[in-house]
Design an enzyme around this catalytic site. Structure first.
Site, PDB file in Angstrom:
ATOM      1  N   ARG A   1       0.853  -1.184   0.000  1.00 11.06           N
ATOM      2  CA  ARG A   1       0.000   0.000   0.000  1.00 11.06           C
ATOM      3  C   ARG A   1       0.894   1.240   0.000  1.00 11.06           C
ATOM      4  O   ARG A   1       1.469   1.598   1.019  1.00 11.06           O
ATOM      5  CB  ARG A   1      -0.893  -0.026   1.240  1.00 11.06           C
ATOM      6  CG  ARG A   1      -2.038   0.967   1.218  1.00 11.06           C
ATOM      7  CD  ARG A   1      -2.683   1.064   2.591  1.00 11.06           C
ATOM      8  NE  ARG A   1      -1.860   1.852   3.504  1.00 11.06           N
ATOM      9  CZ  ARG A   1      -1.717   1.606   4.797  1.00 11.06           C
ATOM     10  NH1 ARG A   1      -2.294   0.560   5.345  1.00 11.06           N
ATOM     11  NH2 ARG A   1      -0.975   2.397   5.547  1.00 11.06           N
TER      12      ARG A   1
ATOM     13  N   HIS B   1      -3.825   4.225   4.593  1.00  9.96           N
ATOM     14  CA  HIS B   1      -4.927   3.258   4.656  1.00  9.96           C
ATOM     15  C   HIS B   1      -6.197   3.908   4.114  1.00  9.96           C
ATOM     16  O   HIS B   1      -6.888   3.346   3.266  1.00  9.96           O
ATOM     17  CB  HIS B   1      -5.126   2.799   6.091  1.00  9.96           C
ATOM     18  CG  HIS B   1      -6.330   1.938   6.291  1.00  9.96           C
ATOM     19  ND1 HIS B   1      -6.417   0.653   5.812  1.00  9.96           N
ATOM     20  CD2 HIS B   1      -7.507   2.187   6.909  1.00  9.96           C
ATOM     21  CE1 HIS B   1      -7.591   0.137   6.127  1.00  9.96           C
ATOM     22  NE2 HIS B   1      -8.277   1.056   6.785  1.00  9.96           N
TER      23      HIS B   1
ATOM     24  N   TYR C   1       4.056   5.450  11.223  1.00 13.21           N
ATOM     25  CA  TYR C   1       4.394   4.053  11.518  1.00 13.21           C
ATOM     26  C   TYR C   1       5.206   3.362  10.424  1.00 13.21           C
ATOM     27  O   TYR C   1       5.586   2.209  10.602  1.00 13.21           O
ATOM     28  CB  TYR C   1       3.109   3.243  11.791  1.00 13.21           C
ATOM     29  CG  TYR C   1       2.055   3.305  10.702  1.00 13.21           C
ATOM     30  CD1 TYR C   1       2.145   2.514   9.553  1.00 13.21           C
ATOM     31  CD2 TYR C   1       0.957   4.153  10.815  1.00 13.21           C
ATOM     32  CE1 TYR C   1       1.190   2.563   8.571  1.00 13.21           C
ATOM     33  CE2 TYR C   1      -0.007   4.219   9.827  1.00 13.21           C
ATOM     34  CZ  TYR C   1       0.102   3.415   8.705  1.00 13.21           C
ATOM     35  OH  TYR C   1      -0.847   3.482   7.729  1.00 13.21           O
TER      36      TYR C   1
END
Length: 391
Positions: A284, A288, A297
């Site tokens: 990805r 998200h 993160y």
């Protein structure tokens, strides 16, 4: 904008994954690749595979250009939707950036009579099924509950409840078997959804009833901020073994491999050989959703390593090296992609506001006193705005 470029959509500088000493470190997921089915390398070189080559052996240069076009236009649509959300035109958007090959490859493997059950990120699959991309945006704008008739394209509405669509797909596939049809079902979900009980239950029922369903897991390695290694001790495709049906891991950034493996799995299903789990190992590239900040993160080094494996760039390299496409083709596609972006912008901004009172309809089959009371209260609330404007 350059339609096949991910650089223009890089997130802000990442803080990476912090160690206890406060230093920035990257996950150990980019140093080596797992074993997987691959037909097209990141450098755009065609490699042989004795088991899956036959499923793409007859592909023509025109069809290759078509796959490339699908991915480019899907990325352009996705970029426009992200921009529209940033401009306040959409409430939220779930980007597919980096997952175009997994979606286009698998989507083009389906037949018209197959039935597709998506999550909420399968914009490329929707494109393959003939769903107008502007219809995907209504739900994210809050003006409808889906925007298309699932039975018109055999493409179910987007599913927000994580993993639940795998149960729907399994049940539908079991119904296909009882009807004696030779079509198949494909259910899409992510690595995060693989931890849901609904998915495990779907595996159980599909195996026991030999349902003609393909479980297509797009392992983009992050369930929001949770890395895959926090969810499983074995590769996801190996879970199928415990349920008694085959699983295979495919290079999710290789559109030819995704096309071939999905064709194989769907043919198994139609032939009465039961379910298959396909794990498309991909990444990805973006957030998200637009409410997420991946820089909190993920490390820059990890993202940059995957940008070198860009699914669109590798097909372009292959087309150019094989003399299957010239600059005229790429220039025309760039023009087409800009036209798509303009159409999407105009369509979203022209969407009418929903009926504010529609939320009270169909709550109960025969009506309900409490709903009537709430409708009246809401009507009074709405009328208060008109009073203020008229004062």
């Amino acid at each position: 904008m350059t339609v096949e470029s991910t650089a223009a959509r890089k997130p802000r500088r990442s803080a990476g994954t912090k160690s206890t000493a406060g230093k920035t470190t990257a996950r150990k997921t980019t140093s080596t690749d797992p074993e997987l089915v691959q037909l097209l390398t990141p450098e755009g070189k065609r490699v042989k595979n004795a088991e899956y080559d036959k499923y793409v052996a007859g592909i023509t240069p025109e069809e290759l250009r078509g796959l490339y076009r699908d991915m480019v236009l899907t990325r352009r649509f996705d970029a426009e939707a992200t921009s529209l959300q940033r401009q306040g035109e959409l409430g939220l958007w779930a980007s597919l950036l980096g997952q175009e090959a997994a979606q286009i490859g698998s989507g083009r493997a389906t037949r018209e009579d197959d039935y597709v059950f998506p999550t909420y990120r399968e914009h490329g699959v929707a494109w393959c099924r003939g769903v107008d991309p502007t219809n995907l945006l209504g739900m994210f704008r809050g003006v409808n509950n889906g925007g298309w008739d699932p039975n018109s394209n055999n493409f179910q509405l987007y599913t927000i409840v994580i993993g639940s669509q795998t149960l729907h797909a399994t049940g539908y596939a079991m119904g296909i078997t009882k009807d004696g049809a030779d079509s198949a079902v494909i259910a899409y979900f992510g690595d995060g959804a693989s931890s849901q009980g609904d998915v495990a239950e779907s595996f159980t029922f599909s195996a026991v009833y030999n349902a003609p369903v393909v479980f297509f897991c797009q392992n983009n390695q992050w369930a929001i901020s949770e890395p895959t290694e926090k969810q499983t001790r074995v590769p996801l495709y190996q879970r199928a073994q415990g349920y008694g049906f085959p699983g295979v891991r495919v290079d999710g950034n290789d559109v030819l491999a995704c096309l071939a493996v999905t064709k194989w799995a769907l043919e198994r299903a139609r032939a009465g050989e039961g379910p298959t789990l396909v794990e498309a190992y991909t990444y990805r590239m973006g957030a998200h959703t637009t409410s997420d900040d991946p820089t909190k993160y993920r490390a820059d080094e990890e993202r940059e390593a995957w940008e070198a494996k860009d699914p669109i760039l590798r097909v372009r390299r292959y087309l150019e090296a094989s003399n299957h496409a010239d600059e005229g083709f790429f220039a025309e596609l760039e023009t087409e992609s800009e036209a798509l972006g303009k159409r999407v912008r105009e369509a979203v901004r022209a969407m009418p506001d929903p009926d504010h009172f529609a939320i009270f309809e169909n709550v109960y089959a025969d009506g309900h006193a409490l709903v009537d009371e709430e409708r009246a209260q809401f009507a009074a609330y709405q009328a208060s705005f008109a009073d203020v404007e008229g004062a």
